[in-house]
Design an enzyme around this catalytic site. Structure first.
Site, PDB file in Angstrom:
ATOM      1  N   GLU A   9       0.663  -1.184  -0.378  1.00 37.28           N
ATOM      2  CA  GLU A   9       0.192   0.145  -0.278  1.00 37.28           C
ATOM      3  C   GLU A   9       0.680   0.845   0.163  1.00 37.28           C
ATOM      4  O   GLU A   9       2.197   1.379   0.813  1.00 37.28           O
ATOM      5  CB  GLU A   9      -0.893   0.440   1.394  1.00 37.28           C
ATOM      6  CG  GLU A   9      -1.887   0.808   1.630  1.00 37.28           C
ATOM      7  CD  GLU A   9      -2.486   0.917   2.834  1.00 37.28           C
ATOM      8  OE1 GLU A   9      -2.010   0.291   3.997  1.00 37.28           O
ATOM      9  OE2 GLU A   9      -3.210   1.585   3.207  1.00 37.28           O
ATOM     10  N   CYS A  24      -4.875  -3.604   2.124  1.00 40.13           N
ATOM     11  CA  CYS A  24      -4.779  -3.503   4.152  1.00 40.13           C
ATOM     12  C   CYS A  24      -6.367  -3.733   4.634  1.00 40.13           C
ATOM     13  O   CYS A  24      -6.429  -4.527   4.737  1.00 40.13           O
ATOM     14  CB  CYS A  24      -3.691  -2.679   3.804  1.00 40.13           C
ATOM     15  SG  CYS A  24      -2.855  -2.865   5.667  1.00 40.13           S
ATOM     16  N   LYS A  27      -9.154   2.288  -1.871  1.00 43.83           N
ATOM     17  CA  LYS A  27      -9.548   1.867  -0.622  1.00 43.83           C
ATOM     18  C   LYS A  27     -11.084   2.303   0.011  1.00 43.83           C
ATOM     19  O   LYS A  27     -11.234   3.044   0.462  1.00 43.83           O
ATOM     20  CB  LYS A  27      -8.931   2.218   0.483  1.00 43.83           C
ATOM     21  CG  LYS A  27      -8.860   1.480   1.567  1.00 43.83           C
ATOM     22  CD  LYS A  27      -7.332   1.777   2.630  1.00 43.83           C
ATOM     23  CE  LYS A  27      -7.459   0.959   3.712  1.00 43.83           C
ATOM     24  NZ  LYS A  27      -5.576   1.240   4.255  1.00 43.83           N
ATOM     25  N   VAL A  49       0.144  -2.207  10.567  1.00 40.60           N
ATOM     26  CA  VAL A  49       1.028  -2.163  12.035  1.00 40.60           C
ATOM     27  C   VAL A  49       0.076  -3.041  13.540  1.00 40.60           C
ATOM     28  O   VAL A  49       0.825  -3.069  14.370  1.00 40.60           O
ATOM     29  CB  VAL A  49       0.722  -0.710  12.467  1.00 40.60           C
ATOM     30  CG1 VAL A  49       0.911   0.167  11.209  1.00 40.60           C
ATOM     31  CG2 VAL A  49      -0.732  -0.202  12.120  1.00 40.60           C
TER      32      VAL A  49
HETATM   33  C1  ACM Z   1      -3.950  -0.492   7.247  1.00 35.40           C
HETATM   34  O1  ACM Z   1      -4.942   0.038   6.545  1.00 35.40           O
HETATM   35  N1  ACM Z   1      -2.728   0.636   6.653  1.00 35.40           N
HETATM   36  C2  ACM Z   1      -3.721  -1.003   8.162  1.00 35.40           C
END
Ligand code: ACM
Length: 269
Positions: free
Chosen positions: A38, A142, A109, A169
């Protein structure tokens, strides 16, 4: 089909260097499809809209995608990569599938994570499936991993391989859920996570690495350590993901009962 990922630590704001790092990690390696993390051209921790104005690029005309398309043409490979997108005055945390012929699929996203909500607009288009040499490939980013709907929709649209650019993370979380997303949908899943740390603001973020390629039964076909910068590949037979049978009497797609799932989209009354 050979699918792979690149795990590395992008340097914030250093787009040319980050693209050079990707090229270096890929040198001498062969795959049909590479997945990159990402926001892999810019780094993750934006602290203002001004930074986005400086670094985000239009899709597909931006310089970074031009360079990625050139790399696709030189290598014959396809790439799924995450990048900061500028669309007029609106910014998206996006991912594209790009190949020698140019842009194949484009995703913004849908589920924004933590302080991304301060800078990016939530995605405004469906979860996409694009073709790589006749193989349907889906894109999610992500934190989408926490929403089984994302992977499910991609699988129902025919994706045999889920690509998952990530900047995870929370230790262990996305690596675990993506194994589940793969086995509950009987698809391959490639998570390209980044490594390193960004401390441009509080809280500092440590990215968890452990990128992985998962089979339709949830086995790890390839995985990386927590902090290495490297590219790995697995040979897969995508048609294996067409077999949705859990037992001779259980087809994981046909056994669904969508008439009982209305509350999911309409809300529980
Ligand atoms: C994320 O969506 N970067 C944890």
């Amino acid at each position: 089909m050979r699918v792979g990922y690149v795990q590395f630590a992008p340097e914030f704001g250093e787009k040319a260097e980050n693209l050079a790092k990707i090229e270096k990690l890929l040198a001498g390696k062969k795959a049909d499809l590479w997945v990159l993390p990402e926001l892999c051209t810019t780094g993750y921790q934006f602290t203002s809209k001004t930074e986005l104005e400086e670094l985000a690029e239009p899709v597909p005309e931006g310089e970074s995608l031009k360079r990625m398309q050139k790399l696709a043409q030189e290598s014959g490979a396809y790439f799924v990569l995450g990048l900061a997108e500028r669309a007029g005055s609106v910014f998206y945390n996006s991912a594209v599938l790009i190949g020698p012929e140019g842009l194949v699929a484009h995703y913004r996203k849908v589920h924004l994570f933590f302080r991304e909500k301060l800078w990016f607009a939530p995605g405004d288009r469906p979860f996409p499936v694009g073709q790589v040499r006749g193989v349907p490939v889906g894109i999610m980013i992500c934190y989408d991993h926490m929403f089984p709907e994302a992977a499910r929709i991609l699988a129902l649209k025919g994706a045999l391989v889920l690509t998952h650019p990530a900047n995870l993370v929370i230790p262990g979380l996305g690596q675990l859920t993506m194994r589940v997303r793969a086995l509950e949908n009987r698809v391959f899943a490639v998570t390209a996570n980044r490594v390193g740390r960004e401390a441009r603001e509080e809280p500092a973020l440590t990215f968890t690495g452990l990128s992985q390629i998962v089979s339709p039964t949830g086995e790890l076909l390839a995985s990386s350590p927590e902090s290495a910068e490297e590219a790995r590949v697995a040979e897969i037979e995508p048609t294996k993901a067409q077999d949705k049978m859990l037992t001779p009497l259980n087809d994981l797609v046909q056994d669904r009962r969508p008439e009982f799932y209305q509350d999911l989209v309409e809300g529980v009354k």
